[in-house]
Design a protein around this motif. Structure first.
Motif, PDB file in Angstrom:
ATOM      1  N   GLY A 212     -25.018 -43.873 -43.007  1.00  0.00           N
ATOM      2  CA  GLY A 212     -26.313 -44.504 -42.759  1.00  0.00           C
ATOM      3  C   GLY A 212     -26.853 -44.256 -41.365  1.00  0.00           C
ATOM      4  O   GLY A 212     -26.553 -43.255 -40.722  1.00  0.00           O
ATOM      5  N   ALA A 213     -27.630 -45.231 -40.880  1.00  0.00           N
ATOM      6  CA  ALA A 213     -28.313 -45.085 -39.596  1.00  0.00           C
ATOM      7  C   ALA A 213     -27.348 -44.994 -38.421  1.00  0.00           C
ATOM      8  O   ALA A 213     -27.675 -44.416 -37.382  1.00  0.00           O
ATOM      9  CB  ALA A 213     -29.273 -46.247 -39.385  1.00  0.00           C
ATOM     10  N   SER A 214     -26.157 -45.570 -38.573  1.00  0.00           N
ATOM     11  CA  SER A 214     -25.193 -45.571 -37.471  1.00  0.00           C
ATOM     12  C   SER A 214     -24.205 -44.404 -37.555  1.00  0.00           C
ATOM     13  O   SER A 214     -23.254 -44.344 -36.777  1.00  0.00           O
ATOM     14  CB  SER A 214     -24.415 -46.887 -37.465  1.00  0.00           C
ATOM     15  N   LYS A 215     -24.431 -43.473 -38.469  1.00  0.00           N
ATOM     16  CA  LYS A 215     -23.504 -42.358 -38.646  1.00  0.00           C
ATOM     17  C   LYS A 215     -23.433 -41.488 -37.405  1.00  0.00           C
ATOM     18  O   LYS A 215     -24.455 -41.193 -36.775  1.00  0.00           O
ATOM     19  CB  LYS A 215     -23.926 -41.501 -39.844  1.00  0.00           C
ATOM     20  N   ARG A 216     -22.228 -41.084 -37.049  1.00  0.00           N
ATOM     21  CA  ARG A 216     -22.024 -40.132 -35.954  1.00  0.00           C
ATOM     22  C   ARG A 216     -21.703 -38.774 -36.575  1.00  0.00           C
ATOM     23  O   ARG A 216     -20.721 -38.626 -37.291  1.00  0.00           O
ATOM     24  CB  ARG A 216     -20.867 -40.577 -35.060  1.00  0.00           C
ATOM     25  N   TYR A 217     -22.562 -37.809 -36.289  1.00  0.00           N
ATOM     26  CA  TYR A 217     -22.356 -36.468 -36.819  1.00  0.00           C
ATOM     27  C   TYR A 217     -21.478 -35.650 -35.877  1.00  0.00           C
ATOM     28  O   TYR A 217     -21.446 -35.885 -34.660  1.00  0.00           O
ATOM     29  CB  TYR A 217     -23.694 -35.757 -37.013  1.00  0.00           C
ATOM     30  N   GLY A 218     -20.802 -34.661 -36.452  1.00  0.00           N
ATOM     31  CA  GLY A 218     -19.973 -33.778 -35.629  1.00  0.00           C
ATOM     32  C   GLY A 218     -20.798 -32.907 -34.714  1.00  0.00           C
ATOM     33  O   GLY A 218     -20.405 -32.639 -33.582  1.00  0.00           O
ATOM     34  N   THR A 219     -21.984 -32.499 -35.202  1.00  0.00           N
ATOM     35  CA  THR A 219     -22.817 -31.639 -34.362  1.00  0.00           C
ATOM     36  C   THR A 219     -24.290 -31.796 -34.719  1.00  0.00           C
ATOM     37  O   THR A 219     -24.656 -32.406 -35.731  1.00  0.00           O
ATOM     38  CB  THR A 219     -22.411 -30.161 -34.499  1.00  0.00           C
ATOM     39  N   TYR A 220     -25.122 -31.210 -33.862  1.00  0.00           N
ATOM     40  CA  TYR A 220     -26.574 -31.238 -34.015  1.00  0.00           C
ATOM     41  C   TYR A 220     -27.096 -29.846 -33.670  1.00  0.00           C
ATOM     42  O   TYR A 220     -26.803 -29.320 -32.598  1.00  0.00           O
ATOM     43  CB  TYR A 220     -27.178 -32.287 -33.083  1.00  0.00           C
ATOM     44  N   PHE A 221     -27.852 -29.245 -34.587  1.00  0.00           N
ATOM     45  CA  PHE A 221     -28.485 -27.944 -34.343  1.00  0.00           C
ATOM     46  C   PHE A 221     -29.974 -28.180 -34.140  1.00  0.00           C
ATOM     47  O   PHE A 221     -30.652 -28.654 -35.053  1.00  0.00           O
ATOM     48  CB  PHE A 221     -28.255 -27.004 -35.527  1.00  0.00           C
ATOM     49  N   HIS A 222     -30.484 -27.808 -32.997  1.00  0.00           N
ATOM     50  CA  HIS A 222     -31.862 -28.156 -32.637  1.00  0.00           C
ATOM     51  C   HIS A 222     -32.908 -27.164 -33.166  1.00  0.00           C
ATOM     52  O   HIS A 222     -34.083 -27.247 -32.813  1.00  0.00           O
ATOM     53  CB  HIS A 222     -31.977 -28.266 -31.119  1.00  0.00           C
ATOM     54  N   GLY A 223     -32.504 -26.254 -34.005  1.00  0.00           N
ATOM     55  CA  GLY A 223     -33.492 -25.289 -34.484  1.00  0.00           C
ATOM     56  C   GLY A 223     -32.991 -24.572 -35.716  1.00  0.00           C
ATOM     57  O   GLY A 223     -31.903 -24.867 -36.215  1.00  0.00           O
ATOM     58  N   PRO A 224     -33.811 -23.658 -36.245  1.00  0.00           N
ATOM     59  CA  PRO A 224     -35.119 -23.280 -35.679  1.00  0.00           C
ATOM     60  C   PRO A 224     -36.190 -24.309 -36.011  1.00  0.00           C
ATOM     61  O   PRO A 224     -36.072 -25.042 -36.981  1.00  0.00           O
ATOM     62  CB  PRO A 224     -35.406 -21.956 -36.385  1.00  0.00           C
ATOM     63  N   GLN A 225     -37.219 -24.314 -35.206  1.00  0.00           N
ATOM     64  CA  GLN A 225     -38.375 -25.169 -35.504  1.00  0.00           C
ATOM     65  C   GLN A 225     -39.584 -24.647 -34.751  1.00  0.00           C
ATOM     66  O   GLN A 225     -39.481 -24.209 -33.605  1.00  0.00           O
ATOM     67  CB  GLN A 225     -38.099 -26.629 -35.126  1.00  0.00           C
ATOM     68  N   GLY A 226     -40.721 -24.657 -35.416  1.00  0.00           N
ATOM     69  CA  GLY A 226     -41.962 -24.210 -34.793  1.00  0.00           C
ATOM     70  C   GLY A 226     -41.953 -22.776 -34.321  1.00  0.00           C
ATOM     71  O   GLY A 226     -42.700 -22.419 -33.412  1.00  0.00           O
ATOM     72  N   GLY A 227     -41.110 -21.943 -34.922  1.00  0.00           N
ATOM     73  CA  GLY A 227     -41.025 -20.555 -34.474  1.00  0.00           C
ATOM     74  C   GLY A 227     -40.196 -20.387 -33.219  1.00  0.00           C
ATOM     75  O   GLY A 227     -40.116 -19.289 -32.664  1.00  0.00           O
ATOM     76  N   GLY A 228     -39.568 -21.466 -32.774  1.00  0.00           N
ATOM     77  CA  GLY A 228     -38.731 -21.408 -31.581  1.00  0.00           C
ATOM     78  C   GLY A 228     -37.313 -21.865 -31.878  1.00  0.00           C
ATOM     79  O   GLY A 228     -36.962 -22.184 -33.012  1.00  0.00           O
ATOM     80  N   TRP A 229     -36.488 -21.890 -30.831  1.00  0.00           N
ATOM     81  CA  TRP A 229     -35.081 -22.271 -30.959  1.00  0.00           C
ATOM     82  C   TRP A 229     -34.383 -21.429 -32.034  1.00  0.00           C
ATOM     83  O   TRP A 229     -33.601 -21.921 -32.838  1.00  0.00           O
ATOM     84  CB  TRP A 229     -34.953 -23.769 -31.274  1.00  0.00           C
ATOM     85  N   MET A 230     -34.684 -20.130 -32.017  1.00  0.00           N
ATOM     86  CA  MET A 230     -34.135 -19.225 -33.018  1.00  0.00           C
ATOM     87  C   MET A 230     -32.662 -18.910 -32.788  1.00  0.00           C
ATOM     88  O   MET A 230     -32.018 -18.304 -33.649  1.00  0.00           O
ATOM     89  CB  MET A 230     -34.952 -17.936 -33.052  1.00  0.00           C
ATOM     90  N   GLU A 231     -32.128 -19.309 -31.643  1.00  0.00           N
ATOM     91  CA  GLU A 231     -30.693 -19.109 -31.398  1.00  0.00           C
ATOM     92  C   GLU A 231     -29.858 -19.708 -32.522  1.00  0.00           C
ATOM     93  O   GLU A 231     -28.791 -19.190 -32.866  1.00  0.00           O
ATOM     94  CB  GLU A 231     -30.288 -19.742 -30.065  1.00  0.00           C
ATOM     95  N   TYR A 232     -30.349 -20.792 -33.103  1.00  0.00           N
ATOM     96  CA  TYR A 232     -29.594 -21.488 -34.146  1.00  0.00           C
ATOM     97  C   TYR A 232     -29.671 -20.805 -35.511  1.00  0.00           C
ATOM     98  O   TYR A 232     -29.018 -21.223 -36.456  1.00  0.00           O
ATOM     99  CB  TYR A 232     -30.091 -22.927 -34.265  1.00  0.00           C
ATOM    100  N   LEU A 233     -30.464 -19.745 -35.590  1.00  0.00           N
ATOM    101  CA  LEU A 233     -30.565 -18.999 -36.833  1.00  0.00           C
ATOM    102  C   LEU A 233     -29.781 -17.686 -36.768  1.00  0.00           C
ATOM    103  O   LEU A 233     -29.738 -16.936 -37.727  1.00  0.00           O
ATOM    104  CB  LEU A 233     -32.045 -18.708 -37.153  1.00  0.00           C
TER     105      LEU A 233
END
Length: 472
Positions: A212-233
């Motif tokens: 739920g809302a209090s879940k702690r994830y192992g990781t977070y990938f900040h992209g891609p989004q808006g044509g940017g942050w393509m490192e994550y792709l």
């Protein structure tokens, strides 16, 4: 100056003429007295040696996305002015948050409005290439030749574009993985010094906790989004010695690289099967930010650029309440070289419409060399800074954070020391178009609208069309 000189000479001549007339005795020859000649000479000399008119310093405007917290601008610009009193740098901050996408939009608007831009900064190769293509930056090759160095030897990041240099690189920010060391200790995991993406996925799975809302994830990938942050792709492409981008050096597509497909498989598995990464839908709908996801302990690990060095010890805006460690960018296979990673920099350029290109280049050259040391916020791209100097630079950087004692400095220094850039692929002028297409297709994939093979085929078809249309 010239006016004063001629005024003095004229005054002297009048004195000579008057005195000569008074001393005339009817003779056809007139002779000036010695005192009059001396007075005239003195008057002319005084005019010629008068103090020069004070010259105001040349004003140049620096357009940047960097905030004061991130870039220490006041200290940096004061140091430049002290060394170059004839040049004043006016700071034009394009985003109060340091948001590069917001800043780029404002920069484009300023250029379209005809504002005079003397120095400008780009945060990624695609933005740099696109705006060079639009004629916003002046070539620096003649300045570099006059100074007698080669850009690719003087700096760790090669900024050549279509055979010319349009910018010099500022910081040298290899990517790494930030880790919540308290979370690692909680589940009995060590700080990695040499690991693979499979290891990364395993860590993320073990670090994930709750629901739920209090879940702690192992990781977070900040992209891609808006044509940017393509490192994550392209996670499993950019740690390769060559062909580390979505386009090859010759500008052709690199989407057929097996490591592109492996990256997609990794992302889908971690989000859909392991449920160890923050869902893409949440990232977009909630406009999540990587800083808050990590520092609020919503995610235990993030792969990110080492511009975070200035913040990992905590800041007033984003405090640190746990211990942090750093690991190298993961490899694809155990036998691969350790430390290969994407590297980001600031592309610092001279504006094409600048009326003071000499002064603007002088600032760019100083800022990307000595100025990086003065700024004390990043590891410089300037090759005169050796690996042996990294530890002392890190001490300086961490001293500016709120809780440097909570940072595992040894892991940070070790990671930075072994980091080396993959082949830097000169960006194509149409790279931003390619990125937007891939971003759109990735969203279809991760939101369940198409499978991986369909995503790759559709992406390849569209990218090939973009490349063909730009080569006409």
């Amino acid at each position: 100056m010239k006016k004063n000189l001629w005024s003095g000479v004229l005054a002297g001549s009048m004195v000579v003429g008057l005195l000569s007339a008074c001393s005339s005795s009817g003779s056809s020859t007139t002779t000036a007295s010695p005192d009059a000649s001396a007075a005239a000479t003195a008057a002319a000399t005084a005019a010629a040696t008068a103090a020069p008119t004070k010259v105001d310093p040349v004003n140049i405007r620096l357009y940047t996305y960097g905030t004061e917290d991130q870039y220490n601008w006041k200290k940096t610009l004061d140091a430049f002015t002290a060394k170059n009193p004839g040049i004043k740098v006016e700071l034009v901050q394009l985003s109060e948050k340091g948001d590069t996408q917001e800043a780029t939009k404002k920069l484009d608007l300023a250029a379209a409005s005809g504002e005079t831009i003397d120095v400008l900064m780009f945060s990624d190769p695609a933005s740099y290439a696109q705006r060079v293509g639009l004629g916003m930056a002046a070539p620096l090759d003649d300045f570099i030749a006059k100074d007698g160095y080669k850009e690719e030897e003087e700096y760790k990041v090669d900024t050549h574009l279509n055979g010319k240099v349009y910018s010099l690189p500022g910081k040298f920010n290899p990517w790494y993985v930030l880790l919540n060391k308290d979370n690692l200790d909680e589940v009995g995991l060590k700080v990695p010094t040499d690991w693979t993406w499979n290891d990364f996925a395993d860590y993320a799975k073990k670090l994930t906790k709750g629901d739920g809302a209090s879940k702690r994830y192992g990781t977070y990938f900040h992209g891609p989004q808006g044509g940017g942050w393509m490192e994550y792709l392209k996670l499993m492409q950019e740690n390769q010695p060559v062909n580390s981008d979505l386009l090859k050096v010759d500008g052709t597509s690199n989407i057929g690289d097996p490591n592109f497909k492996k990256t997609l498989e990794l992302r889908v598995r971690m989000e859909k099967e392991d449920k160890s990464s923050v869902p893409y839908a949440d990232i977009i709908s909630q406009k999540l930010a990587y800083r808050t996801e990590f520092f609020n302990q919503s995610a235990s690990m993030i792969a990110i650029g080492s511009w975070m060095n200035t913040e990992i010890g905590g800041t007033d805006k984003v405090p640190l309440t746990f211990n942090v460690a750093v690991a190298p960018f993961p490899k694809n296979n155990p036998g691969d070289p350790n430390g290969l990673t994407p590297v980001t920099t600031d592309y610092v350029a001279v504006g094409a419409n600048s009326k003071h290109k000499d002064e603007a280049y002088k600032f760019v050259r100083w800022y990307t060399s000595e100025g990086q040391i003065v700024q004390g916020k990043n590891i410089p791209s300037w090759s005169k800074v050796k690996n042996d100097d990294v530890a002392s630079i890190i001490d300086t950087i961490l001293s500016g954070t709120k809780n440097p004692e909570k940072v595992d400095k040894a892991s940070l220094v070790n990671t930075l020391a072994i980091s080396k850039a993959s082949q830097v692929v000169p960006p194509a002028s149409y790279q931003a178009e390619v990125y937007k297409v891939l971003n759109t297709e990735y969203e279809k994939l991760i939101l369940g609208k198409e499978d991986i093979d369909t995503m790759i085929k559709n992406s390849q078809d569209q990218v090939d069309k973009i490349i063909a249309s730009n080569k006409k």
